[in-house]
Design a protein around this motif. Structure first.
Motif, PDB file in Angstrom:
ATOM      1  N   ALA A 192       0.778  -1.270   0.039  1.00 14.17           N
ATOM      2  CA  ALA A 192      -0.020  -0.037   0.080  1.00 14.17           C
ATOM      3  C   ALA A 192       0.897   1.391  -0.030  1.00 14.17           C
ATOM      4  CB  ALA A 192      -0.652   0.004   1.108  1.00 14.17           C
ATOM      5  N   ASP A 193       2.072   1.032   0.777  1.00 14.80           N
ATOM      6  CA  ASP A 193       2.846   2.309   0.845  1.00 14.80           C
ATOM      7  C   ASP A 193       3.756   2.476  -0.583  1.00 14.80           C
ATOM      8  OD1 ASP A 193       4.245   4.617   1.913  1.00 14.80           O
ATOM      9  OD2 ASP A 193       4.261   3.530   3.754  1.00 14.80           O
ATOM     10  N   THR A 194       4.357   3.584  -0.648  1.00 17.05           N
ATOM     11  CA  THR A 194       5.417   4.100  -1.806  1.00 17.05           C
ATOM     12  C   THR A 194       6.606   3.494  -1.385  1.00 17.05           C
ATOM     13  OG1 THR A 194       5.594   6.160  -0.892  1.00 17.05           O
ATOM     14  CG2 THR A 194       4.200   5.964  -2.400  1.00 17.05           C
ATOM     15  N   ARG A 195       6.644   2.918  -0.502  1.00 15.48           N
ATOM     16  CA  ARG A 195       8.291   2.171   0.090  1.00 15.48           C
ATOM     17  C   ARG A 195       8.036   0.972   0.631  1.00 15.48           C
ATOM     18  NH1 ARG A 195       8.817   1.772   5.454  1.00 15.48           N
ATOM     19  NH2 ARG A 195       7.495   2.842   6.879  1.00 15.48           N
ATOM     20  N   VAL A 196       8.915   0.093   0.694  1.00 16.33           N
ATOM     21  CA  VAL A 196       9.016  -1.290   1.236  1.00 16.33           C
ATOM     22  C   VAL A 196       9.472  -0.956   2.682  1.00 16.33           C
ATOM     23  CG1 VAL A 196       9.387  -2.484  -0.849  1.00 16.33           C
ATOM     24  CG2 VAL A 196      11.347  -1.805   0.562  1.00 16.33           C
ATOM     25  N   GLY A 197       9.163  -2.271   3.658  1.00 18.01           N
ATOM     26  CA  GLY A 197       9.754  -2.022   4.740  1.00 18.01           C
ATOM     27  C   GLY A 197       8.946  -2.229   6.087  1.00 18.01           C
ATOM     28  N   GLY A 198       7.610  -1.783   6.016  1.00 16.39           N
ATOM     29  CA  GLY A 198       6.493  -1.616   6.849  1.00 16.39           C
ATOM     30  C   GLY A 198       7.019  -1.235   8.057  1.00 16.39           C
ATOM     31  N   ARG A 199       7.278  -1.760   9.213  1.00 13.75           N
ATOM     32  CA  ARG A 199       7.406  -1.021  10.489  1.00 13.75           C
ATOM     33  C   ARG A 199       9.188  -1.096  10.549  1.00 13.75           C
ATOM     34  NH1 ARG A 199       3.216  -4.721  13.878  1.00 13.75           N
ATOM     35  NH2 ARG A 199       3.176  -5.812  12.010  1.00 13.75           N
ATOM     36  N   ILE A 200       9.645  -1.002   9.558  1.00 18.04           N
ATOM     37  CA  ILE A 200      11.191  -0.564   9.435  1.00 18.04           C
ATOM     38  C   ILE A 200      11.492   0.726   8.568  1.00 18.04           C
ATOM     39  CG2 ILE A 200      13.253  -1.325   8.557  1.00 18.04           C
ATOM     40  CD1 ILE A 200      12.790  -4.136   8.773  1.00 18.04           C
TER      41      ILE A 200
ATOM     42  N   PRO B 228      23.704  14.745   6.478  1.00 15.73           N
ATOM     43  CA  PRO B 228      24.663  14.201   5.354  1.00 15.73           C
ATOM     44  C   PRO B 228      25.441  13.102   6.271  1.00 15.73           C
ATOM     45  CG  PRO B 228      24.504  16.601   5.070  1.00 15.73           C
ATOM     46  CD  PRO B 228      23.721  16.378   6.258  1.00 15.73           C
ATOM     47  N   GLY B 229      25.107  11.825   5.826  1.00 19.17           N
ATOM     48  CA  GLY B 229      25.930  10.727   6.137  1.00 19.17           C
ATOM     49  C   GLY B 229      25.463  10.353   7.561  1.00 19.17           C
ATOM     50  N   LEU B 230      24.462  10.720   7.925  1.00 24.21           N
ATOM     51  CA  LEU B 230      24.143  10.233   9.155  1.00 24.21           C
ATOM     52  C   LEU B 230      22.470   9.774   9.100  1.00 24.21           C
ATOM     53  CD1 LEU B 230      24.266  10.039  12.187  1.00 24.21           C
ATOM     54  CD2 LEU B 230      23.260  12.142  12.701  1.00 24.21           C
ATOM     55  N   SER B 231      22.476   8.561   9.185  1.00 23.88           N
ATOM     56  CA  SER B 231      20.782   7.974   9.305  1.00 23.88           C
ATOM     57  C   SER B 231      20.406   7.478  10.488  1.00 23.88           C
ATOM     58  CB  SER B 231      20.798   6.809   8.253  1.00 23.88           C
ATOM     59  OG  SER B 231      21.178   7.179   7.146  1.00 23.88           O
ATOM     60  N   VAL B 232      19.022   7.600  10.742  1.00 15.56           N
ATOM     61  CA  VAL B 232      18.634   7.212  12.156  1.00 15.56           C
ATOM     62  C   VAL B 232      17.196   6.058  11.755  1.00 15.56           C
ATOM     63  CG1 VAL B 232      19.131   9.158  13.335  1.00 15.56           C
ATOM     64  CG2 VAL B 232      16.670   9.111  12.243  1.00 15.56           C
ATOM     65  N   GLU B 233      17.166   5.164  12.785  1.00 15.89           N
ATOM     66  CA  GLU B 233      16.168   4.287  12.802  1.00 15.89           C
ATOM     67  C   GLU B 233      14.951   4.721  13.205  1.00 15.89           C
ATOM     68  OE1 GLU B 233      16.991   2.010  10.675  1.00 15.89           O
ATOM     69  OE2 GLU B 233      18.867   1.416  10.794  1.00 15.89           O
ATOM     70  N   LEU B 234      13.863   5.311  12.570  1.00 14.66           N
ATOM     71  CA  LEU B 234      12.563   5.688  13.044  1.00 14.66           C
ATOM     72  C   LEU B 234      12.024   4.556  13.372  1.00 14.66           C
ATOM     73  CD1 LEU B 234      11.980   8.716  10.700  1.00 14.66           C
ATOM     74  CD2 LEU B 234      12.727   8.832  13.037  1.00 14.66           C
ATOM     75  N   GLY B 235      11.850   3.265  12.861  1.00 17.37           N
ATOM     76  CA  GLY B 235      11.505   1.944  13.203  1.00 17.37           C
ATOM     77  C   GLY B 235      12.369   0.818  13.690  1.00 17.37           C
ATOM     78  N   ALA B 236      12.134  -0.242  13.489  1.00 15.11           N
ATOM     79  CA  ALA B 236      12.787  -1.324  13.898  1.00 15.11           C
ATOM     80  C   ALA B 236      14.190  -1.119  13.662  1.00 15.11           C
ATOM     81  CB  ALA B 236      12.481  -2.706  13.284  1.00 15.11           C
ATOM     82  N   GLN B 237      15.012  -1.419  14.927  1.00 12.93           N
ATOM     83  CA  GLN B 237      16.512  -1.004  14.876  1.00 12.93           C
ATOM     84  C   GLN B 237      17.349  -2.393  15.316  1.00 12.93           C
ATOM     85  OE1 GLN B 237      17.096   2.696  16.737  1.00 12.93           O
ATOM     86  NE2 GLN B 237      19.164   2.399  17.246  1.00 12.93           N
ATOM     87  N   TRP B 238      17.168  -3.191  16.210  1.00 12.97           N
ATOM     88  CA  TRP B 238      18.150  -4.169  16.817  1.00 12.97           C
ATOM     89  C   TRP B 238      17.518  -5.467  16.323  1.00 12.97           C
ATOM     90  CZ3 TRP B 238      16.547  -0.025  19.842  1.00 12.97           C
ATOM     91  CH2 TRP B 238      17.288   1.048  20.221  1.00 12.97           C
TER      92      TRP B 238
END
Length: 454
Positions: A36-44, A51-61
């Protein structure tokens, strides 16, 4: 009106759906994933915030016993690294003020020993719960009639121990313990081993390892292997089904024909799809009683992880809040310091409604209490809440209140003719985690493969 056909239609491109589709493809059958979404991953959801710094708004560990996820990451070429855990945790419970870990454990040694008594009791009770049929446990009716919170209250714990137990439990379920039955809590513990795997104060057990490049690498690389079998922005509205055939209609007009369908989304979202013929009343009642939880993550970025030099590990546990827990979530090879704060259950519901600036100010004040004045000077702040996201409507998982397991639980994962169910909420090992999502996707796929080929 566009049309597609495949042996197996998969609804949802989270890890469960992608793993299910890949398993189907490897068996020589043709899958089609409708997301349904425009991306894959669901709750990820991994997002670059600087720049160069990403964070995990969803599942992480993932944790040490998440063998399916370790194997999947290795197969996909995604490296892992350990969660930073050196130094002391900062505590703030029951009006005792802010205490470092050693001082906290010294001051409240008796209360913490009593908490261990309750945890061992939970382990003993959970051992009696069959993860594939919790409703059949010897005391299922009794345990399902009381909330986990009420059971906790009856254990005679001192305030510090009771607050710590609540915080750690909400950190798993993302709802207050008065909203879930004791049976649901015991089921969760059973699917994950023992309480030591879940309630580790140092965020151990289930949260020991992270992914190089971000958790989003897992669904992104799975999707790349399925590029010819994946359609985004295709919300499923109707599933017409018979014993040997399904027709799946999406908003926008896409119609997909198949022999089986795997619905790999949370029970609440699965209940919003129309089915023809309609599903049983019990199945529909289940999906009305399996709400997704409430969770928000907030990230503070600093010029360096200054807390490490002060002997702290970046973790706090607080009953004062707004956040109940935090983590050092710095990236290897990056000099910047990143602290992640968790707002779960009532905290997510309450502070998620606040204006962003007010929420940031309240969280900043909390960090200053625990980590000192430098915590008040972040370079960046970002947060993300999940209940407002149209195609997830909450994290981390579905939670069952009193009498749901014993009345309707038998419909959670049982196939309905050509319809099979996946998502981590249906897993019998590490339910509510990515590990559970893989287990559920594999289980549903293998069942479908057996039916189609045999």
């Amino acid at each position: 009106m566009a049309s597609r056909s495949a042996d197996v239609i998969v609804v949802g491109a989270g890890i469960s759906g992608l793993v299910a589709a890949r398993t189907v493809l490897q068996a020589g059958l043709t899958p089609l994933v409708l997301e349904a979404d425009t991306r894959v991953g669901g709750r990820i959801l991994t997002e670059e915030v600087l720049p160069g710094l990403s964070v995990e708004l969803g599942a992480q560990w993932i944790g040490d016993t998440h063998h399916r996820m370790f194997a999947l990451a290795a197969e996909l070429g995604v490296d892992t690294y350990p969660q930073y855990d050196d130094g002391e945790t900062s505590y703030e419970l029951a009006g005792a003020g802010v205490l470092r870990e050693k001082a906290f454990h010294t001051r409240f040694a008796a209360e913490l020993a009593d908490l261990q008594r309750v945890l061992r009791r939970l382990d003993a009770l959970a051992a009696e719960v069959p993860p594939d049929a919790p409703w059949s446990a010897p005391h299922a009716a009794e345990w399902d009639a009381v909330t986990a919170g009420a059971w906790y209250d009856a254990q005679g714990l001192a305030p510090v121990a009771r607050e710590l137990l609540e915080i750690c439990t909400v950190g798993i379920l993302a709802v207050p313990t008065v909203e879930v039955s004791l049976l649901h809590l015991l089921f969760t513990i059973q699917t994950c081993g023992v309480t030591a795997e879940l309630f580790a104060e140092s965020e151990g057990g289930a949260q020991t390892t992270r992914f190089t490049g971000g958790t989003g690498e897992i669904p992104n690389r799975l999707a790349a292997q399925l590029s010819d079998h994946l359609v985004l922005d295709a919300p499923v509205q109707l599933i017409e089904h018979s014993a040997e055939h399904v027709t799946v209609t999406c908003r926008g007009g896409l119609v997909a024909q198949g022999r089986r369908v795997i619905v790999a989304i949370s029970p609440a979202l699965a209940g919003r799809i129309m089915y023809d013929p309609p599903l049983s009343g019990d199945r529909d009642q289940l999906t009305q009683r399996a709400p997704n939880a409430s969770a928000m993550k907030a990230f503070f970025v600093y010029d360096e992880p200054f807390w490490r030099a002060e002997g702290l590990n970046g973790q706090l546990i607080s009953s004062d809040g707004p956040a109940r827990m935090s983590n050092d979530t710095c990236l290897p090879g990056d000099d910047r310091g990143v602290v992640l704060l968790f707002l779960e259950g009532d905290q997510a519901r309450t502070y998620g409604r606040w204006p962003r600036a007010d929420r940031q100010a309240a969280l900043t004040a909390e960090l200053v209490r625990h980590f000192g004045p430098r915590a008040g000077r972040p370079e960046a702040y970002v947060d993300g809440e999940w209940t407002d996201r149209q195609w997830t409507r909450g994290c981390y998982n579905a939670n069952f209140g009193p009498l749901v397991w014993t009345t309707y639980g038998h419909t959670l994962a049982a196939p309905v003719g050509a319809i099979h169910w996946a998502s981590t909420d249906t897993a019998i090992r590490w339910s509510a985690y990515m590990e559970g999502a893989v287990e559920a996707g594999e289980r549903a796929a293998l069942a479908v493969i057996d039916e189609v080929l045999n």
